[in-house]
Motif scaffolding. Sequence first.
Motif, PDB file in Angstrom:
ATOM      1  N   ALA A  20       2.800 -13.859 -36.417  1.00  0.00           N
ATOM      2  CA  ALA A  20       4.019 -13.984 -35.619  1.00  0.00           C
ATOM      3  C   ALA A  20       4.862 -12.717 -35.686  1.00  0.00           C
ATOM      4  O   ALA A  20       5.452 -12.289 -34.688  1.00  0.00           O
ATOM      5  N   SER A  21       4.925 -12.079 -36.848  1.00  0.00           N
ATOM      6  CA  SER A  21       5.762 -10.889 -37.012  1.00  0.00           C
ATOM      7  C   SER A  21       5.324  -9.749 -36.106  1.00  0.00           C
ATOM      8  O   SER A  21       6.132  -8.876 -35.764  1.00  0.00           O
ATOM      9  N   GLU A  22       4.061  -9.750 -35.679  1.00  0.00           N
ATOM     10  CA  GLU A  22       3.549  -8.681 -34.819  1.00  0.00           C
ATOM     11  C   GLU A  22       3.935  -8.866 -33.360  1.00  0.00           C
ATOM     12  O   GLU A  22       3.750  -7.950 -32.549  1.00  0.00           O
ATOM     13  N   ASN A  23       4.478 -10.019 -33.019  1.00  0.00           N
ATOM     14  CA  ASN A  23       4.776 -10.329 -31.631  1.00  0.00           C
ATOM     15  C   ASN A  23       6.224 -10.069 -31.229  1.00  0.00           C
ATOM     16  O   ASN A  23       6.597 -10.313 -30.090  1.00  0.00           O
ATOM     17  N   PHE A  24       7.028  -9.561 -32.179  1.00  0.00           N
ATOM     18  CA  PHE A  24       8.447  -9.349 -31.902  1.00  0.00           C
ATOM     19  C   PHE A  24       8.892  -8.001 -32.470  1.00  0.00           C
ATOM     20  O   PHE A  24       8.487  -7.628 -33.570  1.00  0.00           O
ATOM     21  N   ASP A  26      11.689  -7.359 -33.698  1.00  0.00           N
ATOM     22  CA  ASP A  26      12.445  -7.613 -34.924  1.00  0.00           C
ATOM     23  C   ASP A  26      11.703  -8.573 -35.847  1.00  0.00           C
ATOM     24  O   ASP A  26      12.313  -9.271 -36.649  1.00  0.00           O
ATOM     25  N   GLY A  27      10.368  -8.610 -35.744  1.00  0.00           N
ATOM     26  CA  GLY A  27       9.601  -9.543 -36.557  1.00  0.00           C
ATOM     27  C   GLY A  27       9.741  -9.278 -38.053  1.00  0.00           C
ATOM     28  O   GLY A  27       9.801  -8.126 -38.493  1.00  0.00           O
ATOM     29  N   ASP A  28       9.780 -10.346 -38.801  1.00  0.00           N
ATOM     30  CA  ASP A  28       9.900 -10.243 -40.255  1.00  0.00           C
ATOM     31  C   ASP A  28       8.537  -9.891 -40.844  1.00  0.00           C
ATOM     32  O   ASP A  28       7.592 -10.681 -40.742  1.00  0.00           O
ATOM     33  N   ASP A  31       6.699 -12.494 -42.817  1.00  0.00           N
ATOM     34  CA  ASP A  31       6.278 -13.743 -42.171  1.00  0.00           C
ATOM     35  C   ASP A  31       4.778 -13.668 -41.879  1.00  0.00           C
ATOM     36  O   ASP A  31       4.336 -12.914 -41.018  1.00  0.00           O
ATOM     37  N   HIS A 201       9.791 -15.439 -26.274  1.00  0.00           N
ATOM     38  CA  HIS A 201      10.493 -14.215 -25.884  1.00  0.00           C
ATOM     39  C   HIS A 201      11.650 -14.536 -24.945  1.00  0.00           C
ATOM     40  O   HIS A 201      12.784 -14.085 -25.150  1.00  0.00           O
ATOM     41  N   ARG A 206      14.184 -12.254 -27.148  1.00  0.00           N
ATOM     42  CA  ARG A 206      13.541 -11.266 -28.007  1.00  0.00           C
ATOM     43  C   ARG A 206      12.471 -10.525 -27.212  1.00  0.00           C
ATOM     44  O   ARG A 206      12.196 -10.862 -26.054  1.00  0.00           O
TER      45      ARG A 206
END
Length: 266
Positions: A20-24, A26-28, A31, A201, A206
């Motif tokens: 999931a973090s790779e898709n945003f 501002d990804g954490d 995560d 998104h 985002r």
Amino acid sequence: MSESNYEVYAIKYAEHPRRASENFIDGDPHDDSLMPLDYYVWAVVGDDRTIVVDTGFGAAAAAKRGRTITHPVEEGLDAAGIRRQDVRDVIITHMHYDHAGNDELFENARYHLQDDEMQYASGRCMCHPEINKAFAADDVARMVHRVFAGRVQFHDGAGEIAPGVTVHRIGGHTKGLQAVRVRTARGWVVLASDASHLYAHMEEGRAFPILYNLAELLDGYETLRRLASSRDHIVPGHDPLVIDRYPAASAATRDWIVRLDEAPVR
């Protein structure tokens, strides 16, 4: 089905496991939850014409980029009852490798592309590896050959492909990304393509981390909402939830071809 209403099919042809973090943007980074991407082409089917939206990629690109083809694009089109040789119009939403490959599939079609996208994909921005890595030079070169063969119709902003089918420049993700608006029996459906990779998104305001202009991308969400009959009429470009939310085109294609002209089932 009237002349102005179309059936719309989302055809899944590949997938990619992803955090999931790779898709945003501002990804954490901490995560580790999974949020995979699905890859689609779309077909807009009327009484007297079929318009294909994007052409996907084939086996060579899948191997090079570590993607898994679940059903080749041509298999999906065949399963949806679409005769590729009869397709006269192909809309390319943008020139990234996963939307503009499979050159051999539509030998009789005219391609529809934004002016800005051709300039972007063949101009100075491609001098930067961080930008050009999402493109395939061969796909861009083949589009240039189509231009010289008289097989490309360029659009500058909004344009009509057929009555009830229009394209709209959104930008953001790439300089000339365009969305497709289709009149259906349930209202105006908007194929967002990569103007919004995932429902999240749009819903969360985002952004996916591959982009040309962040402000333009975020402004594009409001454009998608304005064009669609409701938020339930906007279809993101890579979300596996599309397969879950819409009715299957047939029992045999339950997990890979769905009808977007019908209301979501969940």
